[in-house]
Design a protein around this motif. Structure first.
Motif, PDB file in Angstrom:
ATOM      1  N   HIS A 195     -46.271  10.881  70.585  1.00  0.00           N
ATOM      2  CA  HIS A 195     -46.115   9.654  69.811  1.00  0.00           C
ATOM      3  C   HIS A 195     -44.849   9.763  68.966  1.00  0.00           C
ATOM      4  O   HIS A 195     -44.241  10.837  68.825  1.00  0.00           O
ATOM      5  N   ASN A 196     -44.485   8.627  68.351  1.00  0.00           N
ATOM      6  CA  ASN A 196     -43.376   8.625  67.405  1.00  0.00           C
ATOM      7  C   ASN A 196     -43.826   9.294  66.115  1.00  0.00           C
ATOM      8  O   ASN A 196     -44.884   8.971  65.562  1.00  0.00           O
ATOM      9  N   LEU A 197     -42.991  10.246  65.642  1.00  0.00           N
ATOM     10  CA  LEU A 197     -43.318  11.011  64.450  1.00  0.00           C
ATOM     11  C   LEU A 197     -42.242  10.807  63.401  1.00  0.00           C
ATOM     12  O   LEU A 197     -41.053  10.647  63.719  1.00  0.00           O
ATOM     13  N   SER A 198     -42.661  10.812  62.150  1.00  0.00           N
ATOM     14  CA  SER A 198     -41.743  10.735  61.020  1.00  0.00           C
ATOM     15  C   SER A 198     -41.641  12.115  60.388  1.00  0.00           C
ATOM     16  O   SER A 198     -42.650  12.721  60.031  1.00  0.00           O
ATOM     17  N   THR A 199     -40.412  12.620  60.266  1.00  0.00           N
ATOM     18  CA  THR A 199     -40.178  13.952  59.710  1.00  0.00           C
ATOM     19  C   THR A 199     -39.380  13.821  58.420  1.00  0.00           C
ATOM     20  O   THR A 199     -38.307  13.208  58.408  1.00  0.00           O
ATOM     21  N   ARG A 200     -39.879  14.400  57.354  1.00  0.00           N
ATOM     22  CA  ARG A 200     -39.234  14.327  56.042  1.00  0.00           C
ATOM     23  C   ARG A 200     -39.266  15.703  55.410  1.00  0.00           C
ATOM     24  O   ARG A 200     -40.288  16.388  55.436  1.00  0.00           O
ATOM     25  N   LYS A 201     -38.143  16.107  54.825  1.00  0.00           N
ATOM     26  CA  LYS A 201     -38.033  17.419  54.185  1.00  0.00           C
ATOM     27  C   LYS A 201     -37.887  17.234  52.683  1.00  0.00           C
ATOM     28  O   LYS A 201     -37.071  16.434  52.228  1.00  0.00           O
ATOM     29  N   SER A 202     -38.678  17.984  51.946  1.00  0.00           N
ATOM     30  CA  SER A 202     -38.562  18.005  50.488  1.00  0.00           C
ATOM     31  C   SER A 202     -38.071  19.381  50.066  1.00  0.00           C
ATOM     32  O   SER A 202     -38.567  20.406  50.524  1.00  0.00           O
ATOM     33  N   ILE A 203     -37.060  19.410  49.178  1.00  0.00           N
ATOM     34  CA  ILE A 203     -36.418  20.648  48.767  1.00  0.00           C
ATOM     35  C   ILE A 203     -37.229  21.293  47.639  1.00  0.00           C
ATOM     36  O   ILE A 203     -37.541  20.647  46.633  1.00  0.00           O
ATOM     37  N   LYS A 204     -37.582  22.552  47.808  1.00  0.00           N
ATOM     38  CA  LYS A 204     -38.304  23.314  46.796  1.00  0.00           C
ATOM     39  C   LYS A 204     -37.378  24.244  46.007  1.00  0.00           C
ATOM     40  O   LYS A 204     -37.589  24.480  44.824  1.00  0.00           O
ATOM     41  N   MET A 249     -32.477  20.119  40.497  1.00  0.00           N
ATOM     42  CA  MET A 249     -33.762  19.991  41.159  1.00  0.00           C
ATOM     43  C   MET A 249     -34.799  19.587  40.119  1.00  0.00           C
ATOM     44  O   MET A 249     -35.029  20.298  39.141  1.00  0.00           O
ATOM     45  N   GLN A 250     -35.415  18.413  40.334  1.00  0.00           N
ATOM     46  CA  GLN A 250     -36.383  17.892  39.375  1.00  0.00           C
ATOM     47  C   GLN A 250     -37.535  17.261  40.133  1.00  0.00           C
ATOM     48  O   GLN A 250     -37.357  16.274  40.850  1.00  0.00           O
ATOM     49  N   GLU A 251     -38.725  17.860  40.008  1.00  0.00           N
ATOM     50  CA  GLU A 251     -39.938  17.356  40.657  1.00  0.00           C
ATOM     51  C   GLU A 251     -39.714  17.159  42.162  1.00  0.00           C
ATOM     52  O   GLU A 251     -39.980  16.103  42.724  1.00  0.00           O
ATOM     53  N   ASP A 252     -39.205  18.223  42.790  1.00  0.00           N
ATOM     54  CA  ASP A 252     -38.965  18.260  44.240  1.00  0.00           C
ATOM     55  C   ASP A 252     -37.964  17.201  44.689  1.00  0.00           C
ATOM     56  O   ASP A 252     -37.955  16.809  45.864  1.00  0.00           O
TER      57      ASP A 252
END
Length: 1113
Positions: free
Chosen positions: A671-680, A716-719
């Motif tokens: 299926h179509n997938l949504s990929t999102r990266k959050s910086i830690k 970097m503030q709250e990811d």
């Protein structure tokens, strides 16, 4: 189909002709009797391409450019090529000449065709209509009409039946004589996508209805037995089968292709026997076909990019191909020698039947002006539109209407070889010594590539690579890297890594520890960085690093090796892929030494949480990980809107959200997938890929000279990731905000030349960041392989020229302590010098012959000034290749390459002076061309871990032992050490070398005295009677050095040299045994051979190298 299949070539099929607008590809097929690939377009045009290079062959219009006249399918026979459109049938010769074009009232929506039992003279044509027709190909006429119950989309001829795929998802089996339906096989719930048959086996793929009446490709391929008219177990194919083909030679092998580029080679009898491949495509596939030979496969995607796959050594389209007819090449006119006395009637005039242009009447001739010159790309990109057209700054060095003549180069030509310097000095005087690489701005245009940016190449004289004048290209204190080594395209990236202080410091600290992994790239990186610093401006080579890099299977799988990569892969993309691989690999190497260490991850890795969400079921999966390089993606440039600055583009790139198609574990399908990266967490070093997706938008951003800042600030503030530059950054610092400031270390850039073969990579580096004293003053340098050139800051950060584009950018966290740190020398693990290393592959039942005694860890610790005697032996890994030109001259194309085979190190002082403490034989993973036994003493089997009677160890272990001695400050004594060190790939400063070749050099002579001559004449010893032995040679060099000290103390060394020269000339520098005279071992009994036959400085006799390969041009 072998597992070594890969992409052979890729071409764009976007343009259907020079005057025709682009049109999508609708059909592709291999010729069954010629090495040709045929392409059909939606506008009715047909193109063909020859062989695996896909060179253009023919181009013609097969069908009218009306509504829905796309080429649907091809068939081939001896007369030519048959192409099918929705309303016509066309036959042309393979040269493109039309034979006939057939239209008929029953041809309304044709989609497929197949030969009948009458061979290639009759075609059965059908489609999405209720009538089929048979066509005689010899006359180009319709023979008969046959009504049908179903509409057919695809048609394939089997051994006894014609198989037709219907719109309803069934496969109709037609009798070859009556064309009546014998059997209908239910295959799919939706329409048939593709079928193929071979040896009574039928493969089908098709669609099934889903939600909202949408059609989706089935994740299975149905298999039928045409003899029993029954189904066999289906083949699972989760990506969704769009195309199927049976292998023409392997009766039970099938090929399944998805629209995403993934394809499987499957054994129909055993579904577990699968070979998986994936074509690199940005769009979905529209066409695919397998060659009649089964050795070539072609894909075409929605962007009209064609990919040809196969095995590079075996690819061909047909087993027995007929010769392709090419146009006749006109004969060259005869060469006429022209002098002042040559009569004009000797010039021949061609025969003609029509009036010549000179005889045309005056009313048919007109005077026309000279065509305007082509406008340069730089002018067009900087042009400002106006009512009358546009205007731009004149980049030429001349005024308007002024003639541009070729500038005269007043500088003397640079000598290529050191041996030519004397000749150049006689010709040009003192100016020859001052020749430098200059690029006068007054003599070149702004869009021309400056000379110091151009690709540099090493030339070889009869004296080898050592005769090349590297100093001409580098007059700085920073060393360059040579280019004659495979995979040297990485030189620019390695230089960038070396001048990144945090990475350089950690690599050397790791190297100084007890790491014994023989393929550790982090250790090799530390060895290379240390060598570049010790060389202090002299040229170096990354031989050992690149050799270790090529041993990694993942590097080969990723296409990072030059000899295995596709020619169509841009070098900028290769260097970015190499950067990702190296950063990931050296992080793993560091963790392999210390399992709990996170130092490299904190330095290089951006800690991210990847969130993957399915569009169908909404399931979200979160995965932690590290990202070692960020790809910069540029927003669409909009008119009348200002361009975003670098920090804004970086923020959008880091926080971007991608949409891809992938596997959902909950839905159990793609299926179509949504990929999102959050910086830690952000690393101390930030690597950015500037041109991950090259585009015109990217160039517009970089054409601004202030786009790349020298400093950026990250919060970097709250990811969430915030980035600032310029005045915004200064305001945050002034307000004492908690911001991490990163400074620009440098970047790798692609220099694009007119000739694609000369496109290469360079690096721009601010070397001041790695030094304490000049940190605040930028010192930018251009590293162009072995050419190093100081440049200004403005020139380094100027990307307005079209030939310059950044590829990899490096930022490092700003801190006073982020400079070069040499404290690793105080914490070196020297245990490797005091214990025996046993190769892990060595059998225990083979005894080891030991001729040395290791250093005592308590009483024999090497310190600065410790004397050690060294000698090394080498084997030939590659023969020299010489190109013989038409005039008989010879040019070295590729020099010979040697590998370290044995290295012996002896104690240079103390009670055990002359006793060896290292005698290492080196295991080689490359094939040995010649063991050079007469000169090296190495026999076949000596370097085999499983067979040798000696202690064979990896190259990395032997190298590290020498590296430890070097950094402990030991003084190396030997004969001809310069080339020994070069082949070993280590640089030893001059104050740590005592070379008897230089100590016993004759005055006013270029002759180098051999070790054998010196031993006989000075020491009254006869050595090397049958072969060379490194322990004997090292011990002899040590004794010669001791004698040299005695003669110097006595003040008679000058007299000794004079006596050596007189006696050597008398005996022609040959020892008595070489002359056939068995005289007593006297003081002046031996002589040395000419320089072309000596052991030279490399430890390998020039006369003993195997004969070079030659190729004729």
């Amino acid at each position: 189909m072998e597992s070594d299949w890969r992409e052979i070539s890729r071409i764009s099929l976007a343009a259907a002709g020079p005057t025709v607008p682009p049109s999508p590809v609708t059909a592709v097929s291999f010729d069954n009797s010629h090495e040709l690939l045929w392409i059909g377009y939606a506008n009715g045009r047909v193109h063909s391409f020859h062989s695996s290079e896909l060179s253009r062959y023919t181009r013609y219009l097969g069908h009218d450019q009306g509504h829905d006249n796309a080429v649907r399918e091809f068939q081939f026979n001896d007369r030519g090529v048959v192409s099918l459109s929705s309303s016509s049938l066309h036959l042309s010769t393979r040269r493109g000449l039309c034979q006939w074009n057939l239209r008929h009232e029953k041809m309304n929506n044709l989609t497929c065709m197949s030969y009948t039992n009458r061979g290639t003279s009759e075609l059965l044509v059908g489609g999405l209509q209720k009538t089929m027709v048979t066509v005689n190909l010899d006359r180009g006429a319709v023979l008969s009409e046959y009504p049908t119950e179903d509409e057919y989309r695809v048609m394939k001829r089997g051994s006894r039946l014609i198989c037709c795929g219907t719109e309803g998802g069934q496969v109709s089996l037609l009798d070859m004589n009556t064309f009546q339906v014998i059997k209908k096989l239910p295959a799919h719930a939706g329409r048939i996508a593709d079928i193929d048959t071979q040896n009574n086996i039928l493969l089908t793929c098709g669609f099934s209805p889903r939600l909202h009446n949408t059609m989706t490709l089935d994740p299975i391929v149905n298999v039928f037995d045409l003899r029993m008219h029954r189904s066999l177990p289906p083949i699972p194919f989760h990506p969704g089968a769009a195309f199927v083909r049976m292998h023409p030679k392997m009766s039970t092998t099938g090929l399944i292709v998805s629209q995403t580029g993934q394809f499987h080679v499957v054994d129909i009898a055993n579904h577990n026997a699968v070979i998986l491949h994936h074509a690199n495509t940005a769009q979905y596939l529209t066409c695919a076909d397998l060659a009649p030979s089964g050795e070539a496969l072609v894909f075409v995607d929605a962007d009209n990019l064609a990919q040809l796959w196969g095995s590079p050594e075996k690819i061909r389209f047909t087993d027995i191909a007929n010769p392709v007819e090419w146009p006749d090449v006109p004969a060259s006119p005869p060469v006429v020698e022209w002098t002042d006395d040559t009569p004009l009637n000797s010039v021949g005039v061609p025969y003609y039947r029509e009036p010549l242009l000179s005889a045309w009447p005056s009313h048919l001739t007109f005077t026309v002006g000279k065509p305007p010159p082509k406008i340069d790309v730089d002018i067009l990109q900087t042009m400002t539109p106006a009512d009358f057209g546009g205007y731009a700054k004149n980049p030429r060095r001349t005024r308007r209407n002024q003639v541009d003549t070729e500038p005269q180069d007043l500088n003397p030509p640079a000598p290529r070889f050191l041996s030519e310097k004397g000749k150049e000095k006689d010709k040009f005087g003192a100016d020859a010594e001052q020749a430098v690489m200059v690029d006068e701005k007054g003599t070149r245009r702004l869009f021309d590539v400056p000379s110091h940016y151009k690709k540099v190449e090493i030339k070889y004289s009869r004296f080898g690579v050592d005769d090349f004048d590297f100093e001409y290209y580098n007059k700085t204190e920073f060393s360059g890297l040579e280019t004659h080594i495979p995979n040297s395209y990485s030189n620019s990236l390695l230089q960038l890594y070396k001048f990144t202080p945090l990475l350089r410091n950690h690599a050397l600290h790791h190297t100084a520890q007890a790491c014994y992994n023989d393929i550790c790239l982090l250790c090799q990186m530390g060895f290379l960085f240390d060598m570049l610093e010790k060389a202090n401006g002299l040229n170096c080579q990354a031989t050992n690093f690149l050799k270790t890099f090529s041993l990694h299977a993942q590097a080969s799988a990723l296409g990072l090796l030059e000899e295995e990569s596709s020619r169509t892969t841009p070098i900028s993309i290769m260097i970015q892929s190499l950067g990702r691989f190296l950063l990931d690999r050296i992080t793993q190497d560091d963790k392999n030494l210390e399992k709990t260490s996170t130092a490299m991850e904190e330095i290089l890795g951006t800690k991210v949480m990847t969130s993957i969400q399915c569009f169908n079921c909404g399931t979200e999966t979160v995965r932690p990980g590290y990202l070692y390089a960020h790809d910069i993606l540029y927003p669409k440039v909009q008119k009348n809107f200002p361009l975003s600055n670098f920090s804004h583009v970086l923020k959008q790139s880091v926080e971007r959200e991608n949409q891809t198609r992938g596997w959902c574990d909950k839905c159990r399908r793609y299926h179509n997938l949504s990929t999102r990266k959050s910086i830690k967490r952000i690393p101390k070093i930030l690597f950015l890929n500037a041109t991950a997706t090259p585009s015109l938008d990217a160039k517009q951003f970089w054409s601004n000279s202030t786009f790349l800042p020298e400093e950026i600030g990250i919060i970097m503030q709250e990811d969430q990731f915030f980035c600032y530059q310029g005045e915004d950054l200064k305001r945050l610092i002034k307000n004492q905000q908690r911001v991490e400031v990163y400074e620009l270390v440098g970047f790798v850039a692609e220099i694009r030349a007119d000739d694609e073969r000369n496109t290469h990579l360079v690096s721009f580096i601010n070397v001041a960041l790695s030094q304490f004293e000049s940190r605040d003053q930028p010192r930018w340098h251009l590293f162009n392989d072995f050419s190093v050139y100081p440049i200004s800051r403005d020139e380094a950060l100027d990307f307005s020229p079209t030939w310059k584009m950044p590829s990899v950018i490096c930022f490092q966290r700003k801190a006073k302590g982020n400079v070069f740190d040499n404290s690793w020398r105080e914490h070196m693990d020297t245990s490797l010098l005091h214990y025996e290393y046993i190769h892990h592959e060595r059998p225990r039942n083979i005894p080891t012959q030991s001729l040395y005694r290791l250093l005592n860890a308590n009483t024999e610790k090497p310190v600065a000034g410790t004397l050690v005697a060294l000698d090394a032996e080498f084997v030939a890994l590659q023969q020299e290749e010489i190109e013989v030109k038409a005039d008989g001259s010879r040019e070295v194309v590729r020099p010979s390459r040697s590998g370290l085979a044995r290295v012996s190190v002896l104690r240079g002082s103390g009670l055990e002076e002359g006793v060896p403490f290292l005698d290492d034989y080196i295991a080689t993973k490359e094939p040995v061309v010649d063991y050079l036994t007469d000169y090296s003493g190495i026999h076949p089997g000596d370097l085999d871990v499983r067979l040798s009677k000696h202690n064979v160890i990896p190259l990395k272990i032997a190298y590290k032992r020498l590296w430890l001695l070097l950094n402990l400050g030991c003084i190396f004594i030997g004969h001809g050490l310069t080339k020994d060190f070069r082949t070993i790939n280590i640089h030893v400063p001059k104050n740590q070398v005592q070379d008897t070749v230089q100590l016993y050099s004759l005055k006013n002579s270029q002759r180098k005295l051999s070790l054998r001559f010196l031993a006989y004449s000075v020491l009254s010893l006869e050595i090397q009677k049958q072969t060379h032995d490194s322990i004997e040679d090292a011990r002899t060099a040590l004794r010669l050095f001791k004698k040299y000290l005695e003669y110097q103390d006595a003040g008679i060394f000058g007299q000794i040299l004079n006596n050596l020269q007189v006696e050597g000339v008398r005996l022609n520098f040959k020892v008595p045994s070489e002359l056939g005279v068995g005289g007593p071992g006297g003081r002046m009994g031996l002589s040395t051979p000419p320089i072309s036959r000596t052991r030279s400085e490399a430890g390998t006799p020039m006369g003993g190298v195997p004969p070079p390969k030659m190729r004729w041009s």
